[in-house]
Design a protein around this motif. Structure first.
Motif, PDB file in Angstrom:
ATOM      1  N   LYS A  30      21.186 -47.185 102.658  1.00 42.89           N
ATOM      2  CA  LYS A  30      21.663 -48.578 102.507  1.00 42.89           C
ATOM      3  C   LYS A  30      20.541 -49.605 102.649  1.00 42.89           C
ATOM      4  O   LYS A  30      20.787 -50.795 102.574  1.00 42.89           O
ATOM      5  CB  LYS A  30      22.756 -48.859 103.546  1.00 42.89           C
ATOM      6  CG  LYS A  30      24.043 -48.069 103.325  1.00 42.89           C
ATOM      7  CD  LYS A  30      25.043 -48.271 104.461  1.00 42.89           C
ATOM      8  CE  LYS A  30      25.686 -49.636 104.486  1.00 42.89           C
ATOM      9  NZ  LYS A  30      26.653 -49.778 105.613  1.00 42.89           N
ATOM     10  N   THR A  32      18.848 -50.559 105.318  1.00 43.54           N
ATOM     11  CA  THR A  32      19.151 -51.480 106.420  1.00 43.54           C
ATOM     12  C   THR A  32      18.800 -50.876 107.777  1.00 43.54           C
ATOM     13  O   THR A  32      19.097 -49.714 108.038  1.00 43.54           O
ATOM     14  CB  THR A  32      20.630 -51.914 106.412  1.00 43.54           C
ATOM     15  OG1 THR A  32      20.876 -52.747 107.540  1.00 43.54           O
ATOM     16  CG2 THR A  32      21.604 -50.749 106.436  1.00 43.54           C
ATOM     17  N   VAL A  53      30.578 -57.708 107.521  1.00 43.32           N
ATOM     18  CA  VAL A  53      29.163 -57.316 107.648  1.00 43.32           C
ATOM     19  C   VAL A  53      28.915 -55.841 107.349  1.00 43.32           C
ATOM     20  O   VAL A  53      27.756 -55.430 107.208  1.00 43.32           O
ATOM     21  CB  VAL A  53      28.625 -57.636 109.068  1.00 43.32           C
ATOM     22  CG1 VAL A  53      28.870 -59.098 109.427  1.00 43.32           C
ATOM     23  CG2 VAL A  53      29.233 -56.724 110.132  1.00 43.32           C
ATOM     24  N   SER A  56      26.239 -54.392 105.080  1.00 45.61           N
ATOM     25  CA  SER A  56      24.839 -54.745 105.360  1.00 45.61           C
ATOM     26  C   SER A  56      24.226 -53.985 106.544  1.00 45.61           C
ATOM     27  O   SER A  56      23.050 -54.155 106.829  1.00 45.61           O
ATOM     28  CB  SER A  56      24.723 -56.252 105.657  1.00 45.61           C
ATOM     29  OG  SER A  56      25.246 -57.017 104.599  1.00 45.61           O
ATOM     30  N   ARG A 251      29.052 -63.156 106.168  1.00 42.87           N
ATOM     31  CA  ARG A 251      28.535 -62.178 105.195  1.00 42.87           C
ATOM     32  C   ARG A 251      27.081 -62.477 104.839  1.00 42.87           C
ATOM     33  O   ARG A 251      26.227 -61.595 104.830  1.00 42.87           O
ATOM     34  CB  ARG A 251      29.315 -62.276 103.873  1.00 42.87           C
ATOM     35  CG  ARG A 251      30.590 -61.513 103.823  1.00 42.87           C
ATOM     36  CD  ARG A 251      31.245 -61.721 102.436  1.00 42.87           C
ATOM     37  NE  ARG A 251      32.675 -61.569 102.542  1.00 42.87           N
ATOM     38  CZ  ARG A 251      33.288 -60.385 102.574  1.00 42.87           C
ATOM     39  NH1 ARG A 251      32.590 -59.283 102.456  1.00 42.87           N
ATOM     40  NH2 ARG A 251      34.594 -60.318 102.724  1.00 42.87           N
ATOM     41  N   GLU A 255      23.511 -60.403 105.629  1.00 42.09           N
ATOM     42  CA  GLU A 255      22.623 -60.018 104.530  1.00 42.09           C
ATOM     43  C   GLU A 255      21.206 -60.576 104.749  1.00 42.09           C
ATOM     44  O   GLU A 255      20.212 -59.909 104.483  1.00 42.09           O
ATOM     45  CB  GLU A 255      23.251 -60.506 103.209  1.00 42.09           C
ATOM     46  CG  GLU A 255      22.732 -59.875 101.958  1.00 42.09           C
ATOM     47  CD  GLU A 255      22.561 -58.349 101.966  1.00 42.09           C
ATOM     48  OE1 GLU A 255      23.258 -57.632 102.696  1.00 42.09           O
ATOM     49  OE2 GLU A 255      21.669 -57.879 101.248  1.00 42.09           O
ATOM     50  N   ARG A 258      19.623 -58.417 107.331  1.00 46.87           N
ATOM     51  CA  ARG A 258      19.302 -57.109 106.731  1.00 46.87           C
ATOM     52  C   ARG A 258      17.994 -57.220 105.954  1.00 46.87           C
ATOM     53  O   ARG A 258      17.091 -56.398 106.108  1.00 46.87           O
ATOM     54  CB  ARG A 258      20.415 -56.624 105.793  1.00 46.87           C
ATOM     55  CG  ARG A 258      20.141 -55.215 105.234  1.00 46.87           C
ATOM     56  CD  ARG A 258      20.997 -54.858 104.049  1.00 46.87           C
ATOM     57  NE  ARG A 258      20.690 -55.652 102.867  1.00 46.87           N
ATOM     58  CZ  ARG A 258      19.634 -55.462 102.070  1.00 46.87           C
ATOM     59  NH1 ARG A 258      18.783 -54.490 102.311  1.00 46.87           N
ATOM     60  NH2 ARG A 258      19.439 -56.256 101.033  1.00 46.87           N
ATOM     61  N   GLN A 259      17.901 -58.260 105.135  1.00 47.59           N
ATOM     62  CA  GLN A 259      16.698 -58.431 104.320  1.00 47.59           C
ATOM     63  C   GLN A 259      15.459 -58.645 105.183  1.00 47.59           C
ATOM     64  O   GLN A 259      14.404 -58.069 104.924  1.00 47.59           O
ATOM     65  CB  GLN A 259      16.876 -59.610 103.359  1.00 47.59           C
ATOM     66  CG  GLN A 259      17.746 -59.256 102.172  1.00 47.59           C
ATOM     67  CD  GLN A 259      18.094 -60.467 101.308  1.00 47.59           C
ATOM     68  OE1 GLN A 259      17.506 -61.531 101.453  1.00 47.59           O
ATOM     69  NE2 GLN A 259      19.067 -60.298 100.436  1.00 47.59           N
TER      70      GLN A 259
END
Ligand code: 6AU
Length: 271
Positions: A30, A32, A53, A56, A251, A255, A258-259
């Motif tokens: 994923k 992440t 979430v 992510s 959300r 994200e 995560r990035q």
């Protein structure tokens, strides 16, 4: 630290514990290294956050004793979501008693943590009996344990010799059940690990906005945790579920973390 230069996917071969393997597989699949902590008042709200979430994250972390409406139905739905959205469940129980007591707390009571949580954690303060007591219950189920080697809060006593002895305690217990640490740094010092030994370092106290709260919590950025300190997983609570702006904002914030976490991981690998 040598481990931090190896991709998550290539570290799977160093592990025998099914939960450690699952975490590394999910992180790779994923893209992440984000764990979201859902420290909200009700199980109902927690499930709402998880639905937002889940895509992510590699892990959802709970404090199940916070929920005023805890029921077996909540667990059923959380486990269902963990399969649908592909994440591991971490009950942040922070066990801290003698082996006999923790084995009862882990298996029994209202929460029956071992029956649903892939991962849990424990303080090392009681000595190795705490690992043995939890392993008796969790290891046959393929569960994993993290030891708290350091904490993110100001004035923590888990420093220096305590941290070093916590690492040694995990090492002495073998790696079939203890898969890593809650820590602020790589506590598995390069000169102390043996050939093929690999631990997962998970760091809480992560935030892109505030520097802390009024009760001693201290935040660092995902980059500080992953690049500067070598954390494998970043744990974010209020920074994500506490963001203002409703469902979409939560959300988007997950994200964003995560990035940030993944970008830091790629930087650390030298990509
Ligand atoms: O991002 P926050 O500050 O809203 O939440 C951080 C979460 C909380 C804490 O109980 C937990 O991480 N935590 C832990 C864990 C994960 O064991 C250890 C620690 O040293 N600091 C910390 O905040 O759910």
């Amino acid at each position: 630290h040598p481990t931090t230069l190896i991709p998550y996917s290539e570290r799977i071969k160093f592990h025998t514990n099914p939960t450690a393997i699952k975490i590394l597989e999910i992180m790779d699949r994923k893209k992440t290294n984000l764990a979201v902590s859902v420290d909200v008042n009700t199980a109902k709200e927690a499930l709402e956050v998880v639905r937002r979430v889940g895509a992510s994250v590699c892990m959802v972390k709970t404090h199940c004793d916070i929920f005023e409406d805890f029921t077996p139905a909540f667990i059923e739905e959380l486990v269902r979501l963990s399969k649908e959205l592909d994440f591991v469940i971490f009950e942040d129980r922070k066990f801290a008693d003698i082996g006999n007591t923790v084995s009862l707390q882990y298996s029994s009571g209202v929460h029956k943590i071992a029956s649903w949580a892939d991962l849990t954690n424990a303080h090392s303060v009681p000595g190795p009996g705490i690992i043995a007591g939890l392993a008796k219950i969790g290891q046959p189920l393929g569960r994993g344990l993290l030891l708290l080697a350091e904490m993110s809060s100001a004035g923590s006593l888990a420093v220096g010799g305590y941290t070093e002895q916590t690492f040694k305690m995990a090492q002495d217990a073998g790696r079939d059940f203890v898969i890593g640490f809650i820590a602020q740094d790589r506590v598995d010092r390069a000169d102390k690990i043996k050939e093929g030994e690999d631990y997962l370092i998970m760091s809480p106290g992560v935030g892109l906005g505030k520097k802390g709260d009024s009760l001693g919590q201290q935040y660092r950025t995902p980059r500080e945790c992953v690049v500067d300190s070598g954390a494998d997983v970043i744990i974010v609570g209020r920074g994500i579920y506490g963001v203002e702006g409703g469902e979409q904002a939560v959300r988007d914030e997950a994200e964003r973390y995560r990035q940030e976490g993944w970008k830091a991981y790629e930087e650390r690998l030298g990509k």
